[in-house]
Design an enzyme around this catalytic site. Structure first.
Site, PDB file in Angstrom:
ATOM      1  N   SER A 191       0.839  -1.201   0.000  1.00 40.85           N
ATOM      2  CA  SER A 191       0.000   0.000   0.000  1.00 40.85           C
ATOM      3  C   SER A 191       0.871   1.246   0.000  1.00 40.85           C
ATOM      4  O   SER A 191       2.100   1.171   0.149  1.00 40.85           O
ATOM      5  CB  SER A 191      -0.912   0.019   1.241  1.00 40.85           C
ATOM      6  OG  SER A 191      -0.139   0.083   2.424  1.00 40.85           O
TER       7      SER A 191
ATOM      8  N   LEU B 159       3.169   4.425  -0.250  1.00 37.33           N
ATOM      9  CA  LEU B 159       4.390   4.755  -0.976  1.00 37.33           C
ATOM     10  C   LEU B 159       5.036   3.510  -1.575  1.00 37.33           C
ATOM     11  O   LEU B 159       5.573   3.552  -2.689  1.00 37.33           O
ATOM     12  CB  LEU B 159       5.387   5.451  -0.043  1.00 37.33           C
ATOM     13  CG  LEU B 159       4.921   6.752   0.618  1.00 37.33           C
ATOM     14  CD1 LEU B 159       6.025   7.309   1.516  1.00 37.33           C
ATOM     15  CD2 LEU B 159       4.501   7.783  -0.422  1.00 37.33           C
TER      16      LEU B 159
ATOM     17  N   ASP C 136       7.470  -9.849   8.682  1.00 34.79           N
ATOM     18  CA  ASP C 136       7.506  -8.746   9.630  1.00 34.79           C
ATOM     19  C   ASP C 136       8.942  -8.243   9.594  1.00 34.79           C
ATOM     20  O   ASP C 136       9.873  -8.953   9.986  1.00 34.79           O
ATOM     21  CB  ASP C 136       7.134  -9.248  11.028  1.00 34.79           C
ATOM     22  CG  ASP C 136       7.293  -8.191  12.110  1.00 34.79           C
ATOM     23  OD1 ASP C 136       7.746  -7.065  11.800  1.00 34.79           O
ATOM     24  OD2 ASP C 136       6.996  -8.503  13.275  1.00 34.79           O
ATOM     25  N   VAL C 137       9.161  -7.015   9.120  1.00 32.60           N
ATOM     26  CA  VAL C 137      10.532  -6.533   8.936  1.00 32.60           C
ATOM     27  C   VAL C 137      11.305  -6.450  10.250  1.00 32.60           C
ATOM     28  O   VAL C 137      12.547  -6.439  10.238  1.00 32.60           O
ATOM     29  CB  VAL C 137      10.561  -5.178   8.202  1.00 32.60           C
ATOM     30  CG1 VAL C 137      10.069  -5.329   6.771  1.00 32.60           C
ATOM     31  CG2 VAL C 137       9.775  -4.117   8.960  1.00 32.60           C
TER      32      VAL C 137
ATOM     33  N   SER D  24      11.360  10.538   7.412  1.00 33.94           N
ATOM     34  CA  SER D  24      10.161  11.372   7.459  1.00 33.94           C
ATOM     35  C   SER D  24      10.603  12.763   7.870  1.00 33.94           C
ATOM     36  O   SER D  24      11.597  12.922   8.591  1.00 33.94           O
ATOM     37  CB  SER D  24       9.151  10.837   8.480  1.00 33.94           C
ATOM     38  OG  SER D  24       8.162  11.812   8.781  1.00 33.94           O
TER      39      SER D  24
ATOM     40  N   TYR E 296       7.904   7.908  16.792  1.00 31.69           N
ATOM     41  CA  TYR E 296       8.005   7.973  15.334  1.00 31.69           C
ATOM     42  C   TYR E 296       9.195   8.830  14.906  1.00 31.69           C
ATOM     43  O   TYR E 296       9.994   8.429  14.046  1.00 31.69           O
ATOM     44  CB  TYR E 296       6.703   8.538  14.765  1.00 31.69           C
ATOM     45  CG  TYR E 296       6.636   8.554  13.261  1.00 31.69           C
ATOM     46  CD1 TYR E 296       6.539   7.375  12.537  1.00 31.69           C
ATOM     47  CD2 TYR E 296       6.670   9.760  12.554  1.00 31.69           C
ATOM     48  CE1 TYR E 296       6.473   7.381  11.149  1.00 31.69           C
ATOM     49  CE2 TYR E 296       6.598   9.786  11.175  1.00 31.69           C
ATOM     50  CZ  TYR E 296       6.507   8.591  10.471  1.00 31.69           C
ATOM     51  OH  TYR E 296       6.452   8.613   9.100  1.00 31.69           O
TER      52      TYR E 296
ATOM     53  N   LYS F 249      12.541   7.592  12.806  1.00 31.22           N
ATOM     54  CA  LYS F 249      12.891   8.161  11.504  1.00 31.22           C
ATOM     55  C   LYS F 249      14.198   8.948  11.557  1.00 31.22           C
ATOM     56  O   LYS F 249      14.924   9.027  10.567  1.00 31.22           O
ATOM     57  CB  LYS F 249      11.747   9.044  11.005  1.00 31.22           C
ATOM     58  CG  LYS F 249      10.469   8.253  10.692  1.00 31.22           C
ATOM     59  CD  LYS F 249      10.704   7.153   9.666  1.00 31.22           C
ATOM     60  CE  LYS F 249       9.417   6.480   9.215  1.00 31.22           C
ATOM     61  NZ  LYS F 249       9.645   5.473   8.164  1.00 31.22           N
TER      62      LYS F 249
ATOM     63  N   PHE G 246       1.637  12.910   2.663  1.00 33.35           N
ATOM     64  CA  PHE G 246       1.277  12.272   1.400  1.00 33.35           C
ATOM     65  C   PHE G 246      -0.083  11.600   1.489  1.00 33.35           C
ATOM     66  O   PHE G 246      -0.544  11.222   2.564  1.00 33.35           O
ATOM     67  CB  PHE G 246       2.335  11.226   1.024  1.00 33.35           C
ATOM     68  CG  PHE G 246       3.508  11.791   0.267  1.00 33.35           C
ATOM     69  CD1 PHE G 246       3.673  11.522  -1.079  1.00 33.35           C
ATOM     70  CD2 PHE G 246       4.432  12.602   0.899  1.00 33.35           C
ATOM     71  CE1 PHE G 246       4.744  12.046  -1.789  1.00 33.35           C
ATOM     72  CE2 PHE G 246       5.501  13.133   0.207  1.00 33.35           C
ATOM     73  CZ  PHE G 246       5.661  12.859  -1.148  1.00 33.35           C
TER      74      PHE G 246
ATOM     75  N   THR H 244      -1.718   8.709   1.610  1.00 33.93           N
ATOM     76  CA  THR H 244      -1.477   7.303   1.929  1.00 33.93           C
ATOM     77  C   THR H 244      -2.635   6.823   2.794  1.00 33.93           C
ATOM     78  O   THR H 244      -3.413   7.642   3.310  1.00 33.93           O
ATOM     79  CB  THR H 244      -0.156   7.130   2.711  1.00 33.93           C
ATOM     80  OG1 THR H 244      -0.256   7.836   3.955  1.00 33.93           O
ATOM     81  CG2 THR H 244       1.039   7.664   1.919  1.00 33.93           C
TER      82      THR H 244
END
Length: 254
Positions: free
Chosen positions: A15, A17, A57-58, A147, A160, A164, A193, A195
């Site tokens: 989904s 980006l 799962d990264v 970000s 977050y 980032k 964006f 998203t």
């Protein structure tokens, strides 16, 4: 590096980006390995791009390595292009209203956004290192998604922004490590964006957010992110930096 004939591994490809980047690079002739936590979404992107879906799962190192092995087997060669788009953005105070600490959420966000990016970069570059060099001695390129919150983190974005910020900070030392092997490392720091994350907000909230974007006064199109990815891949002199893609936005405190 030209894209035609090369393999591109895209995380978060189901989904936003990631999906836009997968479609764009496929249109440029790249073979896509679409990695996502959601198997249905990964498969949908793979079908849309004629590529291959893998699930992981990264934040799980072993799962990433297994998914990469599966992707390489399906594509027939290791990726020379890696774009890390997988990420989460839950908001929380450092100390909640009732005095509860948000340590568990902080750990979760760091796990997906920062450690997940590192896991994929580490596993993928190990495979790139044994590839034959191309023009200028280049073997591959890794593009990580930071970000603008890494510089302009808002209230409730401590986890977050920290995650980032780590992604942005990795660009230089990683690029220095891989320079002798012809692998570039760059980060993109997107602004606001279109998203799924943004589309879930109320219309009035989106309008208020958009009003803070100087020019163009709108949310970014994921295709614009994908176009920058393409340019980075093609421009071999771009390395070890973080590029803001934000319409001149500077996030306010809230």
């Amino acid at each position: 590096m030209e894209l035609n004939g090369h393999v591109a591994l895209i995380t978060g490809a189901g989904s936003g980006l990631g999906a836009a980047t997968a479609r764009h690079l496929a249109a440029c002739g790249a073979t896509i390995i679409a990695l996502d936590f959601d198997a249905t979404r990964a498969k949908a992107t793979a079908e849309a791009t004629g590529g291959h879906a893998v699930v992981a799962d990264v934040a799980d190192t072993g799962a990433v390595e297994q998914a990469l092995r599966e992707g390489i087997a399906a594509a027939g060669q290791a990726p020379r292009i890696v774009v890390n788009c997988a990420g989460i953005a839950p908001a929380a105070r450092v100390v909640g209203r009732e005095g509860k600490l948000s340590t568990d959420l902080f750990r979760q966000v760091i796990g997906v956004n920062l450690i997940g990016t590192y896991n994929v970069m580490s596993a993928a570059t190990r495979e790139m290192l044994v590839l034959d060099p191309l023009e200028d001695g280049e073997r591959g390129v890794v593009i990580n998604t930071a970000s603008i919150a890494y510089e302009d983190g808002q209230f409730g974005q401590t986890a977050y922004a920290a995650s980032k910020g780590g992604v942005a900070a990795m660009s230089l030392p990683a690029a220095r490590e891989f320079a002798k092997s012809g692998i570039r490392v760059i980060a993109i720091a997107p602004g606001l964006f279109h998203t799924p994350m943004m589309e879930s907000l109320p219309e009035e909230t989106t309008a208020a957010i958009t009003a803070n974007i100087p020019f163009p006064a709108r949310l970014g199109d994921p295709e614009e992110y994908a176009a920058l990815v393409e340019h980075i891949v093609r421009n071999r002199f771009l390395n070890a930096t973080t590029i803001r893609l934000d319409g001149a936005t500077r996030l306010p405190p809230r």
